[in-house]
Design an enzyme around this catalytic site. Structure first.
Site, PDB file in Angstrom:
ATOM      1  N   ARG A 179       0.848  -1.190   0.000  1.00  0.00           N
ATOM      2  CA  ARG A 179       0.000   0.000   0.000  1.00  0.00           C
ATOM      3  C   ARG A 179       0.886   1.242   0.000  1.00  0.00           C
ATOM      4  NH1 ARG A 179      -5.586  -0.831   1.287  1.00  0.00           N
ATOM      5  NH2 ARG A 179      -6.168  -2.508  -0.117  1.00  0.00           N
ATOM      6  N   GLN A 192      -0.367   2.247  -6.451  1.00  0.00           N
ATOM      7  CA  GLN A 192      -1.816   2.455  -6.449  1.00  0.00           C
ATOM      8  C   GLN A 192      -2.489   1.969  -7.732  1.00  0.00           C
ATOM      9  OE1 GLN A 192      -2.438   6.599  -5.524  1.00  0.00           O
ATOM     10  NE2 GLN A 192      -2.384   6.241  -3.317  1.00  0.00           N
ATOM     11  N   ASP A 195      -3.027  -1.918  -7.679  1.00  0.00           N
ATOM     12  CA  ASP A 195      -3.677  -2.469  -6.486  1.00  0.00           C
ATOM     13  C   ASP A 195      -5.045  -3.054  -6.825  1.00  0.00           C
ATOM     14  OD1 ASP A 195      -4.709  -3.043  -4.009  1.00  0.00           O
ATOM     15  OD2 ASP A 195      -4.161  -1.134  -3.096  1.00  0.00           O
ATOM     16  N   SER A 206      -7.936  -2.631  -4.150  1.00  0.00           N
ATOM     17  CA  SER A 206      -8.608  -1.329  -4.139  1.00  0.00           C
ATOM     18  C   SER A 206      -9.584  -1.193  -5.298  1.00  0.00           C
ATOM     19  CB  SER A 206      -7.570  -0.196  -4.186  1.00  0.00           C
ATOM     20  OG  SER A 206      -6.852  -0.121  -2.976  1.00  0.00           O
ATOM     21  N   TYR A 254      -3.755  -1.589   6.292  1.00  0.00           N
ATOM     22  CA  TYR A 254      -4.804  -2.545   6.656  1.00  0.00           C
ATOM     23  C   TYR A 254      -5.067  -2.478   8.153  1.00  0.00           C
ATOM     24  CZ  TYR A 254      -3.800  -4.607   2.094  1.00  0.00           C
ATOM     25  OH  TYR A 254      -3.607  -4.805   0.761  1.00  0.00           O
TER      26      TYR A 254
END
Length: 368
Positions: free
Chosen positions: A121, A126, A129, A132, A227
């Site tokens: 993360r 990003q 991911d 997400s 997380y």
């Protein structure tokens, strides 16, 4: 280098790991693409959609034999492992922390494996991911599913016959799925409340119009790598007490709380369900890991004490076209990151993204 796109065989799965659009972009970069026949059909992608942009459609066995990189969404299963050997580089969500037998089986084959759910993360990762991108859609779909199952509408409505008050929505867990659920429920006109062990999520929830239910989390480890950590028994007790008033008034409850590699925390007990409103709906997105509601059953609708409880998964199979395209974009960015202009792997083992996701290398387990 040849990439093989495999058909998902998990019950209820409708997504495909690479969409035609992204397959075309990979071909433009120099990769050769094979896809298992019919792999995209459940996501509204025909075989011809792939062949038109240069993808070769083959039988399952041929894809395994000819491709070096094998891409899936769900973990490789026993039937896959029969066809895997040491020349393969596997890419999927492996959930390696809780799937130790699978990782050992891959290692025994001498193969190499990347786990997409282990993506760090960090800002640079990003656009790779998959959790997400998929959770975003799951949060949206949870609200739509709840709206369908509720016997009320979301917004305030003034009518000649009288005023309809807005529905009340409560969301547990303010990660990507929870934030999208807040935004969607607010757009539909609901009164939204939300709670999370991580106090840093308070501002995010409030920025979308939700009331944040504050619980004193002194002494708790809030998060690691983005997380949530497993909460103490004392915190769980205090959270229930703080949230109960909102829970018992809620028309729709959406739970999204999961701890990587562990069973989902129970946030709503049988006793709490008894005290909820008749006709209330719970959408438990953590059911695949045991569920946030004690009564949840995976892929089932359970009615207890007048409350409808739907145990589902964070994976948004019901919006498979969008979900497949987003997953494919994540995979494209990941592949470009890992390879050079000649489509060969760079194997930068100390680089953070490579190191975090590379679980098995040439039969040697690196992460457990």
């Amino acid at each position: 280098m040849k990439i093989g796109i495999l058909k998902e065989h998990k019950d209820g799965e409708k997504r495909v790991a690479i969409s035609p659009k992204i397959a075309g972009q990979l071909i433009a970069k120099g990769f050769k693409i094979l896809i298992e026949e019919g792999a995209g059909e459940a996501s509204s992608y025909k075989n011809s959609d792939y062949t038109e942009i240069g993808v070769t459609v083959e039988a399952r066995g041929v894809v395994f034999k000819e491709a070096t990189i094998l891409i899936k969404i769900n973990p490789f299963d026993e039937e896959d492992l029969k066809l895997i050997d040491s020349h393969h580089i596997l890419m999927s969500q492996l959930f390696h922390i809780s799937n130790t037998k699978l990782i050992e089986a891959i290692a025994a084959k001498g193969a190499t494996a990347f786990s997409m759910d282990a993506m760090p993360r960090i800002t640079r990762a990003q656009d790779m991911d998959v959790l997400s991108s998929q959770n975003n859609l799951a949060g949206y779909k949870a609200v739509i599913k709840g709206a369908y199952e509720m016997t009320k509408i979301f917004p305030l409505m003034m009518t000649a016959a009288g005023t309809i008050t807005p529905s009340r929505v409560l969301i547990y867990g303010i990660g990507v799925a929870g934030l999208q659920a807040i935004a969607t429920a607010k757009r539909l006109g609901a009164v939204v409340e939300a709670t999370d062990i991580r106090m840093e999520t308070k501002e995010q929830a409030e920025s979308l119009g939700a009331k944040f239910i504050t619980v004193d989390n002194s002494g708790e480890q809030e998060s690691e790598g983005g997380y949530a950590k497993e909460a103490s028994e004392d915190y769980v007790k205090r959270q229930k007490e703080a949230v109960n008033n909102s829970l018992f008034k809620a028309d729709l409850v959406i739970t999204t709380a999961m701890v990587p590699g562990r069973k989902s925390p129970v946030l709503i007990t049988k006793e709490q369900v008894k005290q909820m409103k008749n006709g209330a709906v719970i959408i438990d997105l953590a059911a695949a890991q045991g569920g946030n509601c004690e009564i949840s059953e995976m892929n089932k609708a359970v009615v207890k004490h007048g409350v409808k409880i739907f145990g589902t998964t964070i994976a948004p199979e019901s919006v498979s076209t969008n979900a497949s395209d987003l997953y494919a974009k994540n995979m494209y960015n990941f592949l470009i990151h890992l390879t050079n202009d000649e489509c060969e792997f760079k194997w930068e083992l100390e680089e953070e993204i490579t190191d975090g996701t590379l679980i098995v290398k040439n039969g040697k387990i690196r992460k457990s």
